[in-house]
Design a protein around this motif. Structure first.
Motif, PDB file in Angstrom:
ATOM      1  N   CYS A  75       0.841  -1.200   0.000  1.00  0.00           N
ATOM      2  CA  CYS A  75       0.000   0.000   0.000  1.00  0.00           C
ATOM      3  C   CYS A  75       0.878   1.251   0.000  1.00  0.00           C
ATOM      4  N   ASN A  76       1.917   1.248   0.827  1.00  0.00           N
ATOM      5  CA  ASN A  76       2.805   2.406   0.896  1.00  0.00           C
ATOM      6  C   ASN A  76       3.461   2.674  -0.452  1.00  0.00           C
ATOM      7  N   ALA A  77       3.898   1.622  -1.126  1.00  0.00           N
ATOM      8  CA  ALA A  77       4.521   1.781  -2.448  1.00  0.00           C
ATOM      9  C   ALA A  77       3.509   2.349  -3.440  1.00  0.00           C
ATOM     10  N   HIS A  78       2.266   1.868  -3.365  1.00  0.00           N
ATOM     11  CA  HIS A  78       1.216   2.360  -4.257  1.00  0.00           C
ATOM     12  C   HIS A  78       0.911   3.832  -3.980  1.00  0.00           C
ATOM     13  N   GLN A  80       2.894   6.068  -2.678  1.00  0.00           N
ATOM     14  CA  GLN A  80       4.039   6.863  -3.132  1.00  0.00           C
ATOM     15  C   GLN A  80       4.010   7.046  -4.651  1.00  0.00           C
ATOM     16  N   ALA A  81       3.668   5.991  -5.380  1.00  0.00           N
ATOM     17  CA  ALA A  81       3.578   6.084  -6.839  1.00  0.00           C
ATOM     18  C   ALA A  81       2.478   7.067  -7.243  1.00  0.00           C
ATOM     19  N   LEU A  82       1.359   7.046  -6.528  1.00  0.00           N
ATOM     20  CA  LEU A  82       0.280   7.998  -6.810  1.00  0.00           C
ATOM     21  C   LEU A  82       0.709   9.426  -6.501  1.00  0.00           C
ATOM     22  N   ALA A  83       1.462   9.597  -5.419  1.00  0.00           N
ATOM     23  CA  ALA A  83       1.966  10.931  -5.066  1.00  0.00           C
ATOM     24  C   ALA A  83       2.867  11.466  -6.175  1.00  0.00           C
ATOM     25  N   ALA A  84       3.688  10.595  -6.753  1.00  0.00           N
ATOM     26  CA  ALA A  84       4.590  11.003  -7.833  1.00  0.00           C
ATOM     27  C   ALA A  84       3.809  11.384  -9.100  1.00  0.00           C
ATOM     28  N   ALA A  85       2.649  10.776  -9.302  1.00  0.00           N
ATOM     29  CA  ALA A  85       1.839  11.044 -10.498  1.00  0.00           C
ATOM     30  C   ALA A  85       0.698  12.027 -10.225  1.00  0.00           C
ATOM     31  N   GLU A  86       0.649  12.566  -9.007  1.00  0.00           N
ATOM     32  CA  GLU A  86      -0.494  13.397  -8.619  1.00  0.00           C
ATOM     33  C   GLU A  86      -0.711  14.589  -9.555  1.00  0.00           C
ATOM     34  N   TYR A  94      -8.801  15.518 -12.279  1.00  0.00           N
ATOM     35  CA  TYR A  94      -9.207  14.614 -11.194  1.00  0.00           C
ATOM     36  C   TYR A  94      -8.557  15.003  -9.870  1.00  0.00           C
ATOM     37  N   GLN A  95      -9.187  14.583  -8.782  1.00  0.00           N
ATOM     38  CA  GLN A  95      -8.584  14.640  -7.457  1.00  0.00           C
ATOM     39  C   GLN A  95      -8.343  13.209  -6.989  1.00  0.00           C
ATOM     40  N   ILE A  96      -7.433  13.045  -6.035  1.00  0.00           N
ATOM     41  CA  ILE A  96      -7.166  11.723  -5.455  1.00  0.00           C
ATOM     42  C   ILE A  96      -7.639  11.728  -4.006  1.00  0.00           C
ATOM     43  N   ILE A  97      -8.395  10.700  -3.657  1.00  0.00           N
ATOM     44  CA  ILE A  97      -8.812  10.481  -2.271  1.00  0.00           C
ATOM     45  C   ILE A  97      -8.453   9.041  -1.937  1.00  0.00           C
ATOM     46  N   ALA A  98      -7.735   8.849  -0.831  1.00  0.00           N
ATOM     47  CA  ALA A  98      -7.356   7.496  -0.411  1.00  0.00           C
ATOM     48  C   ALA A  98      -7.979   7.196   0.944  1.00  0.00           C
ATOM     49  N   VAL A  99      -8.602   6.029   1.046  1.00  0.00           N
ATOM     50  CA  VAL A  99      -9.346   5.628   2.245  1.00  0.00           C
ATOM     51  C   VAL A  99      -8.736   4.344   2.798  1.00  0.00           C
ATOM     52  N   SER A 100      -8.526   4.314   4.122  1.00  0.00           N
ATOM     53  CA  SER A 100      -7.995   3.100   4.750  1.00  0.00           C
ATOM     54  C   SER A 100      -8.691   2.832   6.072  1.00  0.00           C
ATOM     55  N   SER A 101      -8.350   1.694   6.662  1.00  0.00           N
ATOM     56  CA  SER A 101      -8.899   1.344   7.978  1.00  0.00           C
ATOM     57  C   SER A 101      -8.076   1.953   9.107  1.00  0.00           C
ATOM     58  N   ASP A 102      -7.051   2.722   8.763  1.00  0.00           N
ATOM     59  CA  ASP A 102      -6.249   3.393   9.789  1.00  0.00           C
ATOM     60  C   ASP A 102      -7.073   4.438  10.530  1.00  0.00           C
ATOM     61  N   SER A 103      -6.715   4.669  11.786  1.00  0.00           N
ATOM     62  CA  SER A 103      -7.326   5.742  12.565  1.00  0.00           C
ATOM     63  C   SER A 103      -6.837   7.083  12.017  1.00  0.00           C
ATOM     64  N   PRO A 104      -7.527   8.182  12.326  1.00  0.00           N
ATOM     65  CA  PRO A 104      -7.061   9.496  11.874  1.00  0.00           C
ATOM     66  C   PRO A 104      -5.606   9.783  12.272  1.00  0.00           C
ATOM     67  N   GLU A 105      -5.223   9.392  13.477  1.00  0.00           N
ATOM     68  CA  GLU A 105      -3.852   9.634  13.934  1.00  0.00           C
ATOM     69  C   GLU A 105      -2.840   8.930  13.034  1.00  0.00           C
ATOM     70  N   ASN A 106      -3.172   7.739  12.607  1.00  0.00           N
ATOM     71  CA  ASN A 106      -2.256   6.979  11.745  1.00  0.00           C
ATOM     72  C   ASN A 106      -2.241   7.501  10.311  1.00  0.00           C
ATOM     73  N   LEU A 107      -3.266   8.240   9.909  1.00  0.00           N
ATOM     74  CA  LEU A 107      -3.243   8.875   8.591  1.00  0.00           C
ATOM     75  C   LEU A 107      -2.127   9.916   8.530  1.00  0.00           C
ATOM     76  N   LYS A 108      -1.928  10.614   9.632  1.00  0.00           N
ATOM     77  CA  LYS A 108      -0.858  11.618   9.685  1.00  0.00           C
ATOM     78  C   LYS A 108       0.507  10.976   9.448  1.00  0.00           C
ATOM     79  N   ILE A 109       0.715   9.796   9.993  1.00  0.00           N
ATOM     80  CA  ILE A 109       1.975   9.067   9.799  1.00  0.00           C
ATOM     81  C   ILE A 109       2.161   8.757   8.317  1.00  0.00           C
ATOM     82  N   ASP A 114       4.920   8.787   3.427  1.00  0.00           N
ATOM     83  CA  ASP A 114       4.793   8.561   1.990  1.00  0.00           C
ATOM     84  C   ASP A 114       4.745   9.853   1.177  1.00  0.00           C
ATOM     85  N   LYS A 115       4.964  11.000   1.877  1.00  0.00           N
ATOM     86  CA  LYS A 115       4.980  12.308   1.204  1.00  0.00           C
ATOM     87  C   LYS A 115       3.708  12.535   0.370  1.00  0.00           C
ATOM     88  N   VAL A 116       2.582  12.258   1.015  1.00  0.00           N
ATOM     89  CA  VAL A 116       1.274  12.347   0.368  1.00  0.00           C
ATOM     90  C   VAL A 116       0.671  13.730   0.604  1.00  0.00           C
TER      91      VAL A 116
END
Length: 197
Positions: A75-78, A80-86, A94-109, A114-116
């Motif tokens: 997921c991290n590699a994916h 990062q690749a999206l960030a490079a092509a943003e 288009y806009q990019i929105i990424a959704v995960s099961s991480d808590s909000p605090e872990n989204l910050k990490i 991943d320089k997102v």
């Protein structure tokens, strides 16, 4: 005529029910189909603020990514690749929105690691992945890591990694879904699809 109507209702009911059911494995999911709508649900931002997904989707055509979490190297590699092509994706409208099961605090990490710069949203309880039909029950060995990264909101669900391209009415125009966690859509293919939609 009544019999045909009852069959139609049964088919629609079973399709809706299938998306609310959680699949036993990644290969058993029943995702939304092209032409169906992403449900309007409220998720959380990295700042732990409630966010209406449908309002964000109305703003611009969207590349909607579902990933497992910050703990997943694929997921991290994916991401990062999206960030490079943003910029390329933005230039195509288009806009990019990424959704995960991480808590909000872990989204910050994830944002930092991943320089997102695009939008990350938390679906830590799994409501959206269930509604979209890509949730599945994970094996025992994943339960602890999911529990920790969702801050206790989730102990057993993950999304099959997926990409949905949706219009401003939240209608699915394209989807790429792979139960193989190592297999993700390349940014080259994604950009090519965006150019042709």
């Amino acid at each position: 005529m009544k019999k045909i109507f009852l069959i139609f209702v049964a088919v629609i009911t079973s399709a809706v029910h299938a998306q609310n059911e959680v699949a036993k494995s990644a290969v058993d999911i029943a995702p939304l189909l092209i032409g169906e709508k992403i449900p309007a649900l409220t998720l959380k931002t990295a700042e732990n603020k409630a966010f209406d997904l449908s309002e964000l989707l109305k703003k611009k055509k969207t590349v909607l990514i579902f990933y497992r979490g910050s703990w997943c190297p694929y997921c991290n590699a994916h991401l990062q690749a999206l960030a490079a092509a943003e910029q390329q994706i933005i230039d195509l409208g288009y806009q990019i929105i990424a959704v995960s099961s991480d808590s909000p605090e872990n989204l910050k990490i994830t944002e930092e690691k991943d320089k997102v710069k695009y939008t990350l949203l938390s679906d830590s309880k799994g409501d959206l992945i269930k509604a979209v039909g890509i949730a599945y029950r994970v094996p025992e060995n994943y339960k602890t890591v999911i529990n920790v990264n969702s801050n206790g909101d989730n102990t057993s669900l993950l999304p099959v990694p997926s990409v949905f391209i949706v219009n401003t009415e939240a209608v699915v125009l394209f989807e790429y879904i792979s139960p193989n966690i190592k297999q993700r859509i390349t940014t080259e293919l994604l950009v090519s699809v965006l150019k042709n939609l």
